[in-house]
Write a protein that holds these residues in place. Sequence first.
Motif, PDB file in Angstrom:
ATOM      1  N   ALA A  55       0.862  -1.205  -0.066  1.00  0.00           N
ATOM      2  CA  ALA A  55      -0.186  -0.127  -0.017  1.00  0.00           C
ATOM      3  C   ALA A  55       0.621   1.338   0.138  1.00  0.00           C
ATOM      4  O   ALA A  55       0.591   2.185  -0.651  1.00  0.00           O
ATOM      5  CB  ALA A  55      -0.947  -0.056   1.184  1.00  0.00           C
ATOM      6  N   TYR A 101       2.342   1.489  -3.641  1.00  0.00           N
ATOM      7  CA  TYR A 101       1.514   1.320  -4.878  1.00  0.00           C
ATOM      8  C   TYR A 101       1.370   2.522  -5.461  1.00  0.00           C
ATOM      9  O   TYR A 101       1.213   3.621  -5.003  1.00  0.00           O
ATOM     10  CB  TYR A 101       0.214   0.824  -4.386  1.00  0.00           C
ATOM     11  CG  TYR A 101      -0.698   0.234  -5.124  1.00  0.00           C
ATOM     12  CD1 TYR A 101      -0.635  -0.886  -5.774  1.00  0.00           C
ATOM     13  CD2 TYR A 101      -1.784   1.028  -5.630  1.00  0.00           C
ATOM     14  CE1 TYR A 101      -1.545  -1.518  -6.641  1.00  0.00           C
ATOM     15  CE2 TYR A 101      -2.429   0.659  -6.821  1.00  0.00           C
ATOM     16  CZ  TYR A 101      -2.636  -0.812  -6.953  1.00  0.00           C
ATOM     17  OH  TYR A 101      -3.346  -1.201  -8.002  1.00  0.00           O
ATOM     18  N   GLY A 150      -8.225  -0.445  -4.197  1.00  0.00           N
ATOM     19  CA  GLY A 150      -6.857   0.029  -4.036  1.00  0.00           C
ATOM     20  C   GLY A 150      -6.502   1.487  -3.514  1.00  0.00           C
ATOM     21  O   GLY A 150      -7.493   1.891  -2.699  1.00  0.00           O
ATOM     22  N   ARG A 151      -5.613   2.102  -4.218  1.00  0.00           N
ATOM     23  CA  ARG A 151      -5.361   3.533  -3.786  1.00  0.00           C
ATOM     24  C   ARG A 151      -6.153   4.771  -4.380  1.00  0.00           C
ATOM     25  O   ARG A 151      -5.972   5.819  -4.474  1.00  0.00           O
ATOM     26  CB  ARG A 151      -3.893   3.770  -4.224  1.00  0.00           C
ATOM     27  CG  ARG A 151      -2.969   2.954  -3.410  1.00  0.00           C
ATOM     28  CD  ARG A 151      -2.909   3.492  -2.143  1.00  0.00           C
ATOM     29  NE  ARG A 151      -2.578   4.984  -1.670  1.00  0.00           N
ATOM     30  CZ  ARG A 151      -1.311   5.507  -1.565  1.00  0.00           C
ATOM     31  NH1 ARG A 151      -0.509   4.640  -1.260  1.00  0.00           N
ATOM     32  NH2 ARG A 151      -1.082   6.586  -1.129  1.00  0.00           N
ATOM     33  N   ASP A 174     -11.934  -2.568  -0.266  1.00  0.00           N
ATOM     34  CA  ASP A 174     -10.557  -3.353  -0.560  1.00  0.00           C
ATOM     35  C   ASP A 174     -10.322  -4.187   0.720  1.00  0.00           C
ATOM     36  O   ASP A 174     -10.664  -3.819   1.874  1.00  0.00           O
ATOM     37  CB  ASP A 174      -9.660  -2.318  -0.613  1.00  0.00           C
ATOM     38  CG  ASP A 174      -8.461  -2.776  -1.408  1.00  0.00           C
ATOM     39  OD1 ASP A 174      -8.310  -2.794  -2.542  1.00  0.00           O
ATOM     40  OD2 ASP A 174      -7.498  -3.842  -0.698  1.00  0.00           O
ATOM     41  N   MET A 187      -4.613  -0.314   2.175  1.00  0.00           N
ATOM     42  CA  MET A 187      -5.020   0.508   1.252  1.00  0.00           C
ATOM     43  C   MET A 187      -6.067   1.496   1.377  1.00  0.00           C
ATOM     44  O   MET A 187      -6.406   2.343   0.913  1.00  0.00           O
ATOM     45  CB  MET A 187      -5.697  -0.767  -0.041  1.00  0.00           C
ATOM     46  CG  MET A 187      -4.297  -1.299  -0.812  1.00  0.00           C
ATOM     47  SD  MET A 187      -3.421  -0.230  -2.042  1.00  0.00           S
ATOM     48  CE  MET A 187      -2.649  -1.507  -2.870  1.00  0.00           C
ATOM     49  N   THR A 191      -6.276   5.353   0.865  1.00  0.00           N
ATOM     50  CA  THR A 191      -7.192   6.001   0.139  1.00  0.00           C
ATOM     51  C   THR A 191      -8.161   6.588   0.838  1.00  0.00           C
ATOM     52  O   THR A 191      -8.782   7.897   0.431  1.00  0.00           O
ATOM     53  CB  THR A 191      -7.804   4.959  -0.528  1.00  0.00           C
ATOM     54  OG1 THR A 191      -7.077   4.137  -1.266  1.00  0.00           O
ATOM     55  CG2 THR A 191      -8.813   5.419  -1.596  1.00  0.00           C
TER      56      THR A 191
END
Length: 275
Positions: free
Chosen positions: A19, A22, A55-56, A77, A82, A86
């Motif tokens: 994470a 990423y 995800g991000r 997620d 992540m 986010t």
Amino acid sequence: MTTPQDMKAAIAGIFDRSAASYEQTGPEFFAPMGRELARRAAPRKGERVLDVGCGRGHCLFPLAEAVGPEGEVLGLDLAPGMVEATAAEARARGLDQVTVRIGDAADPGVEPGSFDLVTAGFVIFFLPDPAAGVAAWARALRAGGRLAISTFAAQGVHERVMKAIGPFVPKEEGGGPKRRVEMFRSAEAVTAVLGEGGFTDVEHRNVTFETRFTGPDQWWEWIGSHGGRGTLERLPEDRVEDARAAAYEVMETARTPDGALVLHTEARFTTARLG
């Protein structure tokens, strides 16, 4: 991986450990593909959108901008890292219409018929049972709701790089968490599984993206910043340098006259409607 739960836990762990890095190693890879998926999903002002495997947030944030403050976007997620990153980015951007929480793309656990649109960027091949996952996405949608997903049609030199690393990974470990990238190489395979889930009006568009690396060291770092981390983590310490050398040899075939290493990735963007 012996059970779906084992598979999910392994995938969540890989992406949790990824994470922080990423899409942070230099070149953009997932971000332009996320923007393209959001564009093809065509979210409308005021809609409710579910982004599974967010995800991000490379698809989630463009979706949020499109639905506006009057809309809602929920990102799910499995990886806590992540989700944390986010959610923090959503707050920093002032996107009050965004909620991010830990959740399973294979079983979102949302109220049936509560969303106008579901998106899944490079997610379907991670699901233990893709058909069941698609059916779960269908249940989340209202009548006539829409689905937009992305898959890999071709990954260019990256596929050969990963194959070069493969022989250095011990086979007795069970192979790590499996994903079904090959299963969804063809548009026909994607259409079939979406049809099983009740989706119609399936349309596909392939787009090729270019990723430029300054050199093999940056490319290697990038592999460890996403799902490829699972392969690198399984390399025995005494085989890492040999694996790296094999990978670098393949990377050099992507060298351009200006000195960069260029990866071309063909992504497929698929849209469908709940019949």
